[in-house]
Structures are given as C-alpha cells and as structure tokens.
Design an enzyme around this catalytic site. Sequence first.
Site, PDB file in Angstrom:
ATOM      1  N   PRO A   2       0.827  -1.215   0.000  1.00 36.38           N
ATOM      2  CA  PRO A   2       0.000   0.000   0.000  1.00 36.38           C
ATOM      3  C   PRO A   2       0.860   1.263   0.000  1.00 36.38           C
ATOM      4  O   PRO A   2       1.906   1.300   0.632  1.00 36.38           O
ATOM      5  CB  PRO A   2      -0.813  -0.118   1.286  1.00 36.38           C
ATOM      6  CG  PRO A   2      -0.150  -1.146   2.111  1.00 36.38           C
ATOM      7  CD  PRO A   2       0.671  -2.007   1.210  1.00 36.38           C
ATOM      8  N   GLU A   3       0.421   2.277  -0.732  1.00 44.92           N
ATOM      9  CA  GLU A   3       1.094   3.575  -0.711  1.00 44.92           C
ATOM     10  C   GLU A   3       0.222   4.548   0.084  1.00 44.92           C
ATOM     11  O   GLU A   3      -0.850   4.176   0.567  1.00 44.92           O
ATOM     12  CB  GLU A   3       1.335   4.070  -2.142  1.00 44.92           C
ATOM     13  CG  GLU A   3       2.314   3.157  -2.872  1.00 44.92           C
ATOM     14  CD  GLU A   3       3.281   3.910  -3.776  1.00 44.92           C
ATOM     15  OE1 GLU A   3       3.614   5.071  -3.473  1.00 44.92           O
ATOM     16  OE2 GLU A   3       3.704   3.329  -4.781  1.00 44.92           O
TER      17      GLU A   3
END
Length: 293
Positions: A2-3
Amino acid sequence: MPELPEVEVVRRGLERWVAGRTVAAAEVLNPRAVRRNTGDLAAQLKGRTLASAERRGKYLWLPLLDGPADTEEAGESLLAHLGMSGQLLVVDPTAPIEKHLRVRMGFADGGPELRFVDQRTFGHLLVAPMTAGRGRAVPEPVAHIAADPLEDAFDDAEFAVRLRLRRTGIKRALLDQSLISGVGNIYADEALWRARLHWARPTEALTRPKIFELLAAVRAVMTEALGQGGTSFDSLYVNVNGESGYFDRSLAVYGRRDEPCRRCGTPVRREAFMNRSSYSCPKCQPRPRNARP
Ligand SMILES: [Zn+2]
C-alpha cells in the site's frame, strides 16, 4: 504494497468506524502479528478507547485513552504496519473467521469488530509510546519520519532547501522518508512525469519554482488517487471495509512500458532504478547530461 493514498483510505475508514470506541477484548491469534510489541497486546488494549485514527506517510496509528471515551489520553497509540498484505477489516462479530486472521478486537458497544488479517505476516500491530515528531506528536517508531506532503506540518520552503542540499537524484530524494514521507515508487514516477522531470535530475540544480511545481504534482497524483479510493497493484489489498482499492486507469507512465505517453504519444520507457523500475517519457522527461542515479 500500500502507498500513502491507500493508507489514507484505511485511516478514513478507521476514523469513521472505530474512533471513539472502547475495546472490550482483544485476541491475538498469531504471535507473529505482535512480534514488535513489548507486553501483552490484549491486556494493553482491554478497556481502553481508540481515540482517533492518525497517519504520517504510510504509518497508521490510533491514539489510546486510558479508559472509556471521556478519559485522559494514555500517552500511547496502537500502531499498525500493514506490511505487504495487511488488511484492517470492520466486520460483524458473528462474521466467519478469515483464513489469515491475526488479531481481532471486540468493542464494549457490541458493534462491528476490528480484525487484522494478513496473509504474508509482514504486517504487525504494536502499542507504542507517543513522542515529539516533526511538527506534531507521533508514536516512537515514527519519530524519524518526515512529514508527508498532505500534512499541515509539511513545510514546502524548508523541503526545497533540504532537497537541494541532498545533491542526489530527484527520485532517490523523493523516496527518502527522512526528507519527505509517503511517496513510493508509483507516485514518484507519476509526479515526475507531470512535472516533466527525469528521475536522475540532480536535486541541487532544481530551482525553487520547479520544486514547488513537483510538490504540486505529488499532491495532485495522491489527491486524485484518494478520490478514486487509492491505487494498489496488490490484489490482496483491500480497504477497511473490505472493498478493493485497486485502481490503475489514471496512471500516466507507471507500468506502461512501450505504451504511448498520454501527453505526446512517445512510447514510455522503463529503466532500472534501485532494484526496481522507473517509468518515464523519453521526450517529456529527457535524461540530463549530469544524471545522478
Ligand atoms: Zn511524453
């Protein structure tokens, strides 16, 4: 992985569904999920309230109150590292147990549970003391992390000064969490394309207006991704309510090798970068002579 926008989507979900609720009982189903925690997580959470949901970069935490919702701050937070595949799910207590359920938390109000599900077990939860961070209080493991560009605590002018002092390539600087947090490989490539900068441009040669233009591009790609529920290339990733955050249509260059640049039609190039890839347009983002890999 995830960013920042994906983590922000999770944070918003937690703020809406979990903040202000008092933990009745927590259960650790796999000790790996609490391997960095000192103490007994279930005992540390029992009877305490998750006050709010906070984020810096890709770090996510829930400050704890000593007891019910009207009690004092405990000076500690429940910090969540999603790792590669961690998910925080808000589900009915009677919902079937997920195959990779690691930790579950039931609340005093008898409402939906919070479940930490993680197939690859790189993610983990821990209770950490709060300390002074850059611009605001943060859990101790986050203290060395710079503010992220969506935070009020982020100082654009100071960033420009520190960036030029780094004397490195611009993309390497964007990924340096002690300079600016929360910018990962995908959003770095997208922002550099918007600002028409090759990833190896030396930071010391960038003008202040160009740096501000790049910051605006970073914020724009992140904000747009947020509007679309985040982007993720990991099909294991889902947001707090179990919906997939997968979204890739808005990407201009990342993962689009040999496809036409959305601005000029030139085939997108892929170059090796720090054991990963950098995607850019050869025409819009020419490689500088004084490149700094
Ligand atoms: Zn182009």
